[in-house]
Scaffold this active site. Structure first.
Site, PDB file in Angstrom:
ATOM      1  N   SER A 210       0.841  -1.072  -0.012  1.00 52.58           N
ATOM      2  CA  SER A 210      -0.077   0.089  -0.007  1.00 52.58           C
ATOM      3  C   SER A 210       0.890   0.906   0.129  1.00 52.58           C
ATOM      4  O   SER A 210       1.867   1.365   0.868  1.00 52.58           O
ATOM      5  CB  SER A 210      -0.750   0.712   1.166  1.00 52.58           C
ATOM      6  OG  SER A 210      -2.154   0.732   0.764  1.00 52.58           O
ATOM      7  N   GLY A 242      -3.038  -0.932  -3.728  1.00 56.63           N
ATOM      8  CA  GLY A 242      -1.839  -0.505  -3.464  1.00 56.63           C
ATOM      9  C   GLY A 242      -1.353   1.426  -3.793  1.00 56.63           C
ATOM     10  O   GLY A 242      -0.538   1.777  -3.433  1.00 56.63           O
ATOM     11  N   GLU A 281      -8.211  -3.146  -7.336  1.00 64.92           N
ATOM     12  CA  GLU A 281      -8.985  -2.775  -6.264  1.00 64.92           C
ATOM     13  C   GLU A 281      -8.242  -1.765  -5.293  1.00 64.92           C
ATOM     14  O   GLU A 281      -8.054  -2.283  -4.115  1.00 64.92           O
ATOM     15  CB  GLU A 281      -9.709  -3.866  -5.306  1.00 64.92           C
ATOM     16  CG  GLU A 281      -7.752  -4.773  -4.909  1.00 64.92           C
ATOM     17  CD  GLU A 281      -8.253  -6.276  -4.583  1.00 64.92           C
ATOM     18  OE1 GLU A 281      -9.627  -7.190  -4.343  1.00 64.92           O
ATOM     19  OE2 GLU A 281      -7.695  -7.258  -4.182  1.00 64.92           O
ATOM     20  N   PRO A 282      -8.380  -1.051  -5.880  1.00 64.72           N
ATOM     21  CA  PRO A 282      -7.554   0.128  -5.060  1.00 64.72           C
ATOM     22  C   PRO A 282      -8.773   1.010  -3.681  1.00 64.72           C
ATOM     23  O   PRO A 282      -9.927   0.660  -3.972  1.00 64.72           O
ATOM     24  CB  PRO A 282      -7.371   1.644  -6.014  1.00 64.72           C
ATOM     25  CG  PRO A 282      -8.574   1.078  -7.367  1.00 64.72           C
ATOM     26  CD  PRO A 282      -8.700  -0.369  -7.330  1.00 64.72           C
ATOM     27  N   ARG A 284      -7.209   2.988  -1.160  1.00 64.39           N
ATOM     28  CA  ARG A 284      -6.098   4.322  -0.885  1.00 64.39           C
ATOM     29  C   ARG A 284      -7.432   6.013  -1.677  1.00 64.39           C
ATOM     30  O   ARG A 284      -6.725   7.028  -1.828  1.00 64.39           O
ATOM     31  CB  ARG A 284      -4.366   4.335  -0.586  1.00 64.39           C
ATOM     32  CG  ARG A 284      -5.087   5.899  -0.167  1.00 64.39           C
ATOM     33  CD  ARG A 284      -3.097   5.721   0.180  1.00 64.39           C
ATOM     34  NE  ARG A 284      -2.324   3.978   1.042  1.00 64.39           N
ATOM     35  CZ  ARG A 284      -2.364   4.704   2.151  1.00 64.39           C
ATOM     36  NH1 ARG A 284      -2.210   5.569   3.580  1.00 64.39           N
ATOM     37  NH2 ARG A 284      -2.108   3.266   2.329  1.00 64.39           N
ATOM     38  N   TYR A 324       2.543   4.614  11.657  1.00 64.37           N
ATOM     39  CA  TYR A 324       3.442   4.938  10.229  1.00 64.37           C
ATOM     40  C   TYR A 324       4.103   5.607  10.527  1.00 64.37           C
ATOM     41  O   TYR A 324       5.113   5.567   9.333  1.00 64.37           O
ATOM     42  CB  TYR A 324       2.641   4.696   8.600  1.00 64.37           C
ATOM     43  CG  TYR A 324       1.463   3.350   8.831  1.00 64.37           C
ATOM     44  CD1 TYR A 324       2.092   2.136   9.042  1.00 64.37           C
ATOM     45  CD2 TYR A 324       0.141   3.697   8.466  1.00 64.37           C
ATOM     46  CE1 TYR A 324       0.481   1.243   8.758  1.00 64.37           C
ATOM     47  CE2 TYR A 324      -0.958   3.096   8.729  1.00 64.37           C
ATOM     48  CZ  TYR A 324      -0.565   1.656   8.528  1.00 64.37           C
ATOM     49  OH  TYR A 324      -1.741   1.155   8.606  1.00 64.37           O
ATOM     50  N   CYS A 351      -4.312  10.771  26.563  1.00 64.59           N
ATOM     51  CA  CYS A 351      -2.986  10.573  26.995  1.00 64.59           C
ATOM     52  C   CYS A 351      -1.427   9.951  26.548  1.00 64.59           C
ATOM     53  O   CYS A 351      -1.524   8.505  26.858  1.00 64.59           O
ATOM     54  CB  CYS A 351      -3.801  10.019  28.316  1.00 64.59           C
ATOM     55  SG  CYS A 351      -5.325  10.812  28.709  1.00 64.59           S
ATOM     56  N   GLU A 352      -1.244  10.668  25.343  1.00 62.21           N
ATOM     57  CA  GLU A 352       0.230   9.882  25.156  1.00 62.21           C
ATOM     58  C   GLU A 352       0.866  10.810  24.495  1.00 62.21           C
ATOM     59  O   GLU A 352       0.377  11.489  23.973  1.00 62.21           O
ATOM     60  CB  GLU A 352      -0.342   8.664  23.874  1.00 62.21           C
ATOM     61  CG  GLU A 352      -0.442   7.470  24.203  1.00 62.21           C
ATOM     62  CD  GLU A 352      -0.746   6.169  24.054  1.00 62.21           C
ATOM     63  OE1 GLU A 352       0.301   5.933  22.549  1.00 62.21           O
ATOM     64  OE2 GLU A 352      -1.553   4.999  24.027  1.00 62.21           O
ATOM     65  N   TYR A 381      -7.965   5.651   5.600  1.00 65.24           N
ATOM     66  CA  TYR A 381      -7.503   4.868   6.949  1.00 65.24           C
ATOM     67  C   TYR A 381      -6.973   5.781   7.632  1.00 65.24           C
ATOM     68  O   TYR A 381      -6.898   5.661   8.728  1.00 65.24           O
ATOM     69  CB  TYR A 381      -6.166   4.397   6.500  1.00 65.24           C
ATOM     70  CG  TYR A 381      -6.271   3.183   5.594  1.00 65.24           C
ATOM     71  CD1 TYR A 381      -6.645   2.291   5.854  1.00 65.24           C
ATOM     72  CD2 TYR A 381      -5.709   3.584   4.040  1.00 65.24           C
ATOM     73  CE1 TYR A 381      -7.120   0.807   4.697  1.00 65.24           C
ATOM     74  CE2 TYR A 381      -6.068   2.201   3.214  1.00 65.24           C
ATOM     75  CZ  TYR A 381      -6.307   1.441   3.347  1.00 65.24           C
ATOM     76  OH  TYR A 381      -6.609   0.793   2.721  1.00 65.24           O
TER      77      TYR A 381
HETATM   78  C1  LIG Z   1      -4.852  -3.322   1.887  1.00 67.73           C
HETATM   79  C2  LIG Z   1      -5.194  -3.695   0.071  1.00 67.73           C
HETATM   80  C3  LIG Z   1      -6.174  -3.370  -0.720  1.00 67.73           C
HETATM   81  C4  LIG Z   1      -6.574  -1.548  -0.817  1.00 67.73           C
HETATM   82  O1  LIG Z   1      -4.788  -1.056  -0.662  1.00 67.73           O
HETATM   83  P1  LIG Z   1      -4.874   0.790  -1.062  1.00 67.73           P
HETATM   84  O2  LIG Z   1      -3.212   0.228  -0.480  1.00 67.73           O
HETATM   85  O3  LIG Z   1      -6.364   1.148  -0.054  1.00 67.73           O
HETATM   86  O4  LIG Z   1      -5.461   0.931  -2.352  1.00 67.73           O
HETATM   87  C5  LIG Z   1      -6.240  -4.070  -2.200  1.00 67.73           C
HETATM   88  N1  LIG Z   1      -6.792  -5.348  -1.827  1.00 67.73           N
HETATM   89  C6  LIG Z   1      -6.173  -5.926  -0.747  1.00 67.73           C
HETATM   90  C7  LIG Z   1      -5.913  -7.452  -0.846  1.00 67.73           C
HETATM   91  C8  LIG Z   1      -5.703  -5.577   0.745  1.00 67.73           C
HETATM   92  O5  LIG Z   1      -5.493  -5.612   1.703  1.00 67.73           O
END
Ligand SMILES: *Cc1c(COP(=O)(O)O)cnc(C)c1O
Length: 435
Positions: A210, A242, A281-282, A284, A324, A351-352, A381
């Site tokens: 990602s 990702g 499958e985006p 982010r 991160y 409190c951190e 996220y």
């Molecule tokens: C988290 C994830 C995504 C999406 O990742 P992004 O970085 O948000 O695009 C897609 N496929 C799988 C299997 C994931 O675990």
């Protein structure tokens, strides 16, 4: 010293005025008055444009990775704009179903799917299950059979190290996800699934990580997956998600369209037949830039090293900096076009010491207590990973479009937080539900 906030970090519909910013034609100042702070504001135009771009750039079956930000309204919107939904747990699956998304539009992921999760998906006719382990294949064997058929992809690890944070890297050999191509585990999984009654093995899936800015990792991974796919009939190759997004000034990332073009070029150079569906499958890249978070400044504290500006949210609504070390920008909503000479560390109310939202932020001179500030690019996220740490309720979420604001998730109240408590004043047996 920093210049004004780069407008490119704001959602598509943002209009920066002298004393306010509007999103979807709605004033951020008015939204803060009406819904209170902290508040997530999503620009529907950005969400819809990114969904549509992904759906157009890749093939049928391309999904929005719902873990980045999910609620009923988002599930419906992604579907309206032509995407399937990637869900990774029974909970995510349930949100999509309650929102009216049919199972045939869902792709079920997860490295440890329970029998109950698999059973519901199989019963309801899920679009794809992305198979991740031999134990899962065993479970599927007892679920499907002569009466039911299930379409699956096999998740493989191509052995590629994406250039990104270790916690969100997933394509390497040493991973809890998927089957290794190199060790032969993927071949074994494919062989097993192809022999199973009721299973239709449609293709392969890989997801290398990602917040990836360099398309080379995708090209490398694709070549490995395509070579493996060449050994048996394959209808679909999913490249996962990702794709990265810029969070701070100076960063830039490829668009969804550019990413898809790179994948298609890789497919062509690997000799992958054009009839094979190329899906993705985006997460982010669909939602991150669509939202900003509004906060009210409560205290300002100067120490010899720096100035701390504390706002009314924190790591409970955005844990990415503490998880991160992620960077964010901050701007003063009332003076959005001004230069930002004032160095601040924006912190929350938890409190951190790790409760930092913006480690090195810049604001106009004089921004302080009572002012409304915002962090852009908080659509991914943030809410999805929000917690109720310190018993701070999760903020509301509004969608804005065409001059109107629509509340899609209300603020979590003390009553909501108390709803899980079993009456602490009741006698022990009654409290345990045995009375
Ligand atoms: C988290 C994830 C995504 C999406 O990742 P992004 O970085 O948000 O695009 C897609 N496929 C799988 C299997 C994931 O675990």
């Amino acid at each position: 010293m920093a210049g004004p906030l780069p407008p490119a970090l704001l959602p598509d519909s943002a209009q920066v005025g002298e004393s306010d910013v509007t999103l979807g034609g709605v004033s951020l100042g008015e939204l803060a008055e009406r819904f209170g702070t902290p508040l997530f504001v999503y620009d529907e135009a950005t969400l819809r444009a990114r969904c549509r771009e992904a759906a157009d750039a890749f093939d049928e079956g391309t999904a929005y990775a719902s873990k980045a930000f999910l609620c009923g309204a988002m599930a419906r919107l992604a579907r309206e704009e032509g995407l399937w939904l990637d869900v990774a747990t029974g909970g995510e699956y349930d949100v999509a179903r309650r929102a009216g998304v049919p199972a045939s539009r869902l792709v079920l992921h997860g490295n440890n799917k329970s029998s109950a999760e698999l059973e519901r998906a199989v019963d309801e006719g899920v679009h794809r299950v992305v198979v991740d382990s031999h134990d899962e294949i065993d479970r599927l064997g007892t679920l499907v059979g002569s009466h039911r058929v299930l379409d699956v992809l096999v998740r493989v690890t191509p052995g590629v190290e994406a250039h990104t944070h270790e916690f969100v890297r997933t394509g390497q050999e040493d991973s809890k996800f998927g089957f290794s191509i190199a060790t032969g585990a993927a071949r074994e999984a494919v062989t097993r699934l192809r022999q199973m009654r009721g299973i239709r093995l449609r293709g392969l899936h890989s997801h290398i990580g990602s917040q990836i800015f360099e398309l080379d990792g995708y090209r490398e991974a694709f070549a490995v997956v395509a070579a493996f796919a060449g050994e048996w009939p394959v209808e679909e190759i999913s490249v996962g998600g990702g794709l990265g997004v810029p969070y701070v000034e100076g960063e830039s990332a490829p668009s969804l369209t550019t990413w898809a073009a790179a994948v298609r070029a890789a497919a062509q150079s690997c000799g992958v037949p054009s009839a094979i569906r190329l899906t993705a499958e985006p997460g982010r890249a669909i939602v991150a830039q669509a939202a900003i978070t509004l906060y009210r400044v409560g205290t300002v504290k100067d120490v010899p090293q720096r100035r701390y500006l504390a706002v009314d949210g924190g790591m409970s609504d955005n844990p990415r900096p503490v998880l991160y070390g992620s960077g964010y920008e901050v701007f003063d909503v009332g003076r959005p076009a001004e230069a930002r000479p004032q160095a601040v560390r924006v912190v929350g109310k938890h409190c951190e010491s790790g409760d930092v939202l913006v480690e090195e932020g810049w604001l106009p001179e004089g921004t302080g207590v009572g002012d409304l500030v915002a962090t852009p690019v908080t659509g991914a996220y943030g809410y999805a990973m929000a917690s109720t740490y310190n018993r701070v309720g999760r903020p509301p979420v509004v969608f804005v479009a065409d001059g109107r604001a629509r509340l899609v998730l209300r603020r979590e109240t003390f009553d909501d937080l108390a709803a899980l408590e079993v009456d602490p004043t009741a006698p022990p047996d009654a409290a345990a539900g045995l009375g």
